[in-house]
Design a protein around this motif. Structure first.
Motif, PDB file in Angstrom:
ATOM      1  N   GLY A  15       0.835  -1.195   0.000  1.00 45.85           N
ATOM      2  CA  GLY A  15       0.000   0.000   0.000  1.00 45.85           C
ATOM      3  C   GLY A  15       0.864   1.238   0.000  1.00 45.85           C
ATOM      4  N   GLY A  16       0.334   2.312  -0.580  1.00 48.70           N
ATOM      5  CA  GLY A  16       1.090   3.555  -0.674  1.00 48.70           C
ATOM      6  C   GLY A  16       1.523   4.100   0.676  1.00 48.70           C
ATOM      7  N   ALA A  17       0.689   3.915   1.708  1.00 51.24           N
ATOM      8  CA  ALA A  17       1.007   4.421   3.040  1.00 51.24           C
ATOM      9  C   ALA A  17       1.689   3.369   3.912  1.00 51.24           C
ATOM     10  CB  ALA A  17      -0.271   4.910   3.726  1.00 51.24           C
ATOM     11  N   ILE A  18       1.889   2.180   3.365  1.00 52.74           N
ATOM     12  CA  ILE A  18       2.493   1.094   4.154  1.00 52.74           C
ATOM     13  C   ILE A  18       3.996   1.105   3.908  1.00 52.74           C
ATOM     14  CG2 ILE A  18       2.430  -1.382   4.646  1.00 52.74           C
ATOM     15  CD1 ILE A  18      -0.140   0.202   5.306  1.00 52.74           C
ATOM     16  N   LYS A  19       4.682   1.879   4.714  1.00 50.10           N
ATOM     17  CA  LYS A  19       6.132   2.030   4.619  1.00 50.10           C
ATOM     18  C   LYS A  19       6.752   1.736   5.975  1.00 50.10           C
ATOM     19  CE  LYS A  19       5.909   3.652   0.394  1.00 50.10           C
ATOM     20  NZ  LYS A  19       5.706   2.633  -0.584  1.00 50.10           N
ATOM     21  N   GLY A  20       7.830   0.983   5.954  1.00 52.48           N
ATOM     22  CA  GLY A  20       8.515   0.655   7.205  1.00 52.48           C
ATOM     23  C   GLY A  20       7.755  -0.390   7.992  1.00 52.48           C
ATOM     24  N   LYS A  21       7.711  -0.218   9.282  1.00 49.83           N
ATOM     25  CA  LYS A  21       7.086  -1.207  10.167  1.00 49.83           C
ATOM     26  C   LYS A  21       5.595  -0.913  10.323  1.00 49.83           C
ATOM     27  CE  LYS A  21      11.203  -2.450  12.689  1.00 49.83           C
ATOM     28  NZ  LYS A  21      11.834  -2.561  13.998  1.00 49.83           N
ATOM     29  N   LYS A  22       4.898  -0.969   9.191  1.00 49.06           N
ATOM     30  CA  LYS A  22       3.444  -0.792   9.162  1.00 49.06           C
ATOM     31  C   LYS A  22       2.831  -1.978   8.438  1.00 49.06           C
ATOM     32  CE  LYS A  22       3.464   4.225   9.161  1.00 49.06           C
ATOM     33  NZ  LYS A  22       3.065   5.444   8.445  1.00 49.06           N
ATOM     34  N   ILE A  23       1.659  -2.382   8.894  1.00 45.94           N
ATOM     35  CA  ILE A  23       0.903  -3.472   8.276  1.00 45.94           C
ATOM     36  C   ILE A  23      -0.551  -3.037   8.205  1.00 45.94           C
ATOM     37  CG2 ILE A  23       0.011  -5.814   8.651  1.00 45.94           C
ATOM     38  CD1 ILE A  23       2.700  -6.588   9.803  1.00 45.94           C
ATOM     39  N   ASP A  24      -1.214  -3.399   7.113  1.00 44.56           N
ATOM     40  CA  ASP A  24      -2.634  -3.139   6.931  1.00 44.56           C
ATOM     41  C   ASP A  24      -3.362  -4.480   6.853  1.00 44.56           C
ATOM     42  OD1 ASP A  24      -4.114  -0.816   6.861  1.00 44.56           O
ATOM     43  OD2 ASP A  24      -3.841  -0.444   4.721  1.00 44.56           O
ATOM     44  N   LEU A  25      -4.366  -4.694   7.698  1.00 48.46           N
ATOM     45  CA  LEU A  25      -5.168  -5.916   7.690  1.00 48.46           C
ATOM     46  C   LEU A  25      -6.338  -5.750   6.727  1.00 48.46           C
ATOM     47  CD1 LEU A  25      -5.673  -6.436  11.532  1.00 48.46           C
ATOM     48  CD2 LEU A  25      -4.112  -7.700  10.077  1.00 48.46           C
ATOM     49  N   LEU A  26      -6.573  -6.729   5.875  1.00 44.56           N
ATOM     50  CA  LEU A  26      -7.742  -6.705   4.992  1.00 44.56           C
ATOM     51  C   LEU A  26      -8.972  -7.086   5.808  1.00 44.56           C
ATOM     52  CD1 LEU A  26      -8.980  -6.483   2.139  1.00 44.56           C
ATOM     53  CD2 LEU A  26      -8.537  -8.939   1.901  1.00 44.56           C
ATOM     54  N   VAL A  27      -9.980  -6.214   5.786  1.00 46.34           N
ATOM     55  CA  VAL A  27     -11.244  -6.479   6.480  1.00 46.34           C
ATOM     56  C   VAL A  27     -12.397  -6.331   5.499  1.00 46.34           C
ATOM     57  CG1 VAL A  27     -10.369  -5.806   8.753  1.00 46.34           C
ATOM     58  CG2 VAL A  27     -11.453  -4.086   7.293  1.00 46.34           C
ATOM     59  N   LYS A  28     -13.582  -6.716   5.923  1.00 47.31           N
ATOM     60  CA  LYS A  28     -14.751  -6.788   5.047  1.00 47.31           C
ATOM     61  C   LYS A  28     -15.350  -5.423   4.699  1.00 47.31           C
ATOM     62  CE  LYS A  28     -17.668 -10.297   5.185  1.00 47.31           C
ATOM     63  NZ  LYS A  28     -18.657 -11.254   5.680  1.00 47.31           N
TER      64      LYS A  28
END
Length: 146
Positions: free
Chosen positions: A94-107
């Motif tokens: 993701g564009g904002a997912i840089k470094g120690k960041k994670i985005d969880l896919l939700v419904k």
């Protein structure tokens, strides 16, 4: 949040394949590290519903347990364990997912907003190779009918 019941067992190769993870190396679990975790949905305005690894998550069950990662920190096709939540496949960026960041896919957007942002411990269980060659080969297209 019913999508986040812990799966405390390590995924089998069959489960990994069903999630679209086909390109990984066996390795021991890595060290725990703290990541900033947010949530996203495949149905937001401007979202196409296809992960960076080529997995269609727009009309899927959320048993895939997909996360978006910075591939400089966690290679695509890796399996990560989020403490207290269970195992996820790193199939998106993701564009904002840089470094120690994670985005969880939700419904839903409501679920993503309710999740907010949290600092949680994460470790890599299986390190992906990141090239996704088999996933690309399995995708429908010329010479690969669905």
């Amino acid at each position: 949040m019913t999508n986040y019941t812990p799966k405390n067992k390590k995924p089998t190769k069959e489960e990994l394949f069903s999630w679209g993870v086909t390109d990984y190396t066996e390795a021991g679990a890595g060290e725990w590290d703290t990541y900033h975790i947010s949530a996203y949905t495949a149905t937001c305005a401007g979202c196409i519903g296809i992960t960076k690894a080529g997995v269609n998550v727009k009309d899927t069950s959320y048993d895939h347990r997909v996360v978006a990662v910075d591939p400089k920190y966690i290679p695509l096709h890796s399996i990560v364990e989020i403490e207290g939540l269970g195992y996820y496949s790193a199939m998106d960026t993701g564009g904002a997912i840089k470094g120690k960041k994670i985005d969880l896919l939700v419904k839903s957007n409501e679920e993503a907003n309710a999740w907010g942002r949290r600092n949680m411990r994460v470790r890599v269980i299986r390190k992906g190779k990141g090239n996704g060659s088999l996933v690309k080969a399995l995708r429908p297209g010329p010479g690969n009918p669905s």
